[in-house]
Write an enzyme that holds these catalytic residues in place. Structure first.
Site, PDB file in Angstrom:
ATOM      1  N   TYR A 143      -9.648  51.300  -9.745  1.00 13.41           N
ATOM      2  CA  TYR A 143     -10.953  51.290  -8.894  1.00 13.41           C
ATOM      3  C   TYR A 143     -12.312  51.012  -9.901  1.00 13.41           C
ATOM      4  O   TYR A 143     -12.249  51.699 -10.987  1.00 13.41           O
ATOM      5  CB  TYR A 143     -11.279  52.800  -8.358  1.00 13.41           C
ATOM      6  CG  TYR A 143     -12.385  53.082  -7.625  1.00 13.41           C
ATOM      7  CD1 TYR A 143     -13.554  54.052  -7.972  1.00 13.41           C
ATOM      8  CD2 TYR A 143     -12.637  52.430  -6.458  1.00 13.41           C
ATOM      9  CE1 TYR A 143     -14.725  54.064  -7.326  1.00 13.41           C
ATOM     10  CE2 TYR A 143     -13.954  52.485  -5.755  1.00 13.41           C
ATOM     11  CZ  TYR A 143     -14.908  53.433  -6.199  1.00 13.41           C
ATOM     12  OH  TYR A 143     -16.119  53.593  -5.579  1.00 13.41           O
ATOM     13  N   ASP A 238     -13.333  48.045 -17.781  1.00 15.02           N
ATOM     14  CA  ASP A 238     -14.106  48.954 -17.086  1.00 15.02           C
ATOM     15  C   ASP A 238     -13.892  50.439 -17.736  1.00 15.02           C
ATOM     16  O   ASP A 238     -12.810  50.978 -17.695  1.00 15.02           O
ATOM     17  CB  ASP A 238     -13.770  48.738 -15.836  1.00 15.02           C
ATOM     18  CG  ASP A 238     -14.594  49.971 -15.039  1.00 15.02           C
ATOM     19  OD1 ASP A 238     -14.326  49.678 -13.809  1.00 15.02           O
ATOM     20  OD2 ASP A 238     -15.468  50.622 -15.440  1.00 15.02           O
ATOM     21  N   LYS A 266     -21.041  57.078 -16.069  1.00 10.51           N
ATOM     22  CA  LYS A 266     -20.519  58.669 -16.437  1.00 10.51           C
ATOM     23  C   LYS A 266     -21.189  59.340 -17.575  1.00 10.51           C
ATOM     24  O   LYS A 266     -22.267  59.435 -17.682  1.00 10.51           O
ATOM     25  CB  LYS A 266     -19.031  58.797 -16.074  1.00 10.51           C
ATOM     26  CG  LYS A 266     -18.545  58.389 -14.766  1.00 10.51           C
ATOM     27  CD  LYS A 266     -17.068  58.504 -14.685  1.00 10.51           C
ATOM     28  CE  LYS A 266     -16.678  57.924 -13.581  1.00 10.51           C
ATOM     29  NZ  LYS A 266     -16.573  58.785 -12.290  1.00 10.51           N
TER      30      LYS A 266
END
Ligand code: KE4
Length: 428
Positions: A143, A238, A266
């Site tokens: 994802y 990613d 994050k």
């Protein structure tokens, strides 16, 4: 009597779709009522009924220092008092850009944004603009946020183009995305042999954390790197989840593979909205205002969010920080595995840096298909039983978990003791 969580959830569903601002929070995968968080401190948060939980989600990764770290909070308060946003350059966003490029050497230049989705969406557009190609490759189960070209599932045939995995995405937006099997180096080689020169980019989670935790097979990332180099395709790591989570230099340092572009999020915001994409200078020069690839954001590099990120990135550089974090995470997963073995429950767990996977399956899965073999019902029972015990794992069998520097021996021991009680009852 209805709990405050239930009251709030009923009310929130009237004004917020599903009662949440991000789907996974709604507990759809595990059932039941989501807990509403009232305050957090260190390894814990308290819900709307003032019940404490040892938190292994940590806002899905950002809270590597735990909740409300005093130095992060102080940095935010100090920055806010000087102004919340300017929409103009500030010294602080230059500081974090310089620090990111120092800690992630593959990043010669970096652009700040406000989320992981913005980072990956921009990196894909940049790779397409740099190469002049449209085709991209991603992997099933990975994802990368909710940009149209990345909400794509595997096409009917193994090597056919993707189909939208969400309503609202025109087929043509997914048509340029090829979805392959994670850890399948052979499929990669076949794909590049067939049309490598048309591939603008491959985007990959170097450690997959969105189909539970899946580690890359030894050759997978190396093959990916070599194929992209041979065909002039941009390799995008990613690292929104793995960046500053599996180690100071992220997964790319851990595995010794250098991507062309990296996306971050994050941890680099310490709990505030910060994302970033960066990498080779020749590629980054294509971004506006220097080059023809447009990208922008009102709150990109926001000084208050950056203050939280800078404070966090300073603290994770403490000597031994990641060794201690990895040791805590291993202590958790090993303790849970012993508890399951004692109870005779088919279970396995694994850890890398400060993230972990729990599987109701005899051995850790190495592919999306193997993840699907995990006993989801068993996980859901375990999840709720541990919630009753005051332990908060990710509310889905298909998510990774996170340990923070604030999780001490007492919290880890209490978690394993709770698991022993829960698993011994047979009510996982
Ligand atoms: P955000 O847009 O949510 O900041 O980042 C998207 C993203 C990009 N890349 C990776 C590897 C990610 O893990 C994420 C977001 N991760 C999920 C956790 N599975 C966020 C939780 C949520 O969607 O609420």
């Amino acid at each position: 009597m209805a709990s405050r969580n239930q009251e709030l959830f009923e009310r929130s569903q009237r004004r917020i779709p599903g009662g949440v601002n991000s789907p996974v929070r709604a507990f759809k995968a595990v059932g039941g009522t989501p807990v509403f968080c009232k305050r957090g401190q260190g390894p814990r948060f308290w819900d709307a009924d003032d019940k404490p939980y040892i938190d292994y989600v940590g806002s899905w990764g950002p809270l590597i220092l735990g909740h409300a770290h005093p130095e992060v909070v102080a940095a935010v308060q100090e920055a806010a008092a000087r102004g919340l946003s300017f929409g103009a350059p500030t010294e602080q966003e230059l500081e974090i850009a310089e620090l990111l490029c120092e800690l992630v050497p593959s990043m010669e230049q970096v652009r700040l944004v406000s989320s992981g989705t913005e980072a990956t969406m921009s990196a894909i557009r940049l790779a397409r603009g740099f190469t002049g190609r449209s085709r991209i490759v991603k992997f099933e189960g990975c994802y990368h946020g909710h940009a149209d070209s990345l909400l794509v599932k595997a096409g009917s045939g193994a090597l056919t183009f993707g189909q939208p995995s969400s309503a609202g995405i025109p087929p043509e937006a997914a048509a340029h995305t090829l979805v392959l099997e994670y850890n399948n180096a052979e499929a990669l080689e076949q794909t590049f042999a067939q049309g490598g020169r048309d591939i603008a980019a491959v985007i990959v989670e170097p450690v997959a954390g969105n189909m539970n935790l899946i580690l890359p097979r030894p050759d997978f990332l190396k093959v990916l790197r070599d194929l992209c180099s041979a065909h002039g395709s941009v390799l995008i790591f990613d690292e929104v989840m793995t960046g500053f989570r599996v180690g100071l230099g992220g997964a790319q340092a851990y595995f010794g593979i250098t991507p062309d572009l990296t996306t971050l999020g994050k941890v680099i915001g310490g709990g505030m909205p910060v994302g970033a994409f960066g990498g080779r200078r020749d590629i980054m020069q294509c971004i506006a205002p220097l080059g023809p690839v447009y990208q922008a954001g009102t709150l990109s590099g926001n000084p208050v969010a950056v203050a939280a990120g800078l404070a966090t990135l300073r603290l994770v550089q403490a000597p031994g920080f990641y060794d201690r974090l990895a040791a805590s995470t291993r202590q958790l997963t090993e303790g849970l595995a012993v508890a399951a073995r004692t109870a005779g429950t088919p279970f396995s767990a694994q850890a890398i840096g400060g993230m972990f996977g729990l599987y109701f399956r005899a051995s850790p899965p190495q592919s999306y298909a193997e993840v699907m073999e995990c006993d989801k019902e068993a996980f859901n029972l375990f999840f709720h039983a541990m919630l009753e015990e005051g332990v908060y794992f990710a509310p889905s069998a298909f998510e990774a978990g996170f340990v923070s520097a604030a999780h001490g021996p007492d919290e880890l021991a209490a978690t394993v003791a709770a698991a022993n009680r829960v698993l011994a009852r047979g009510r996982r």
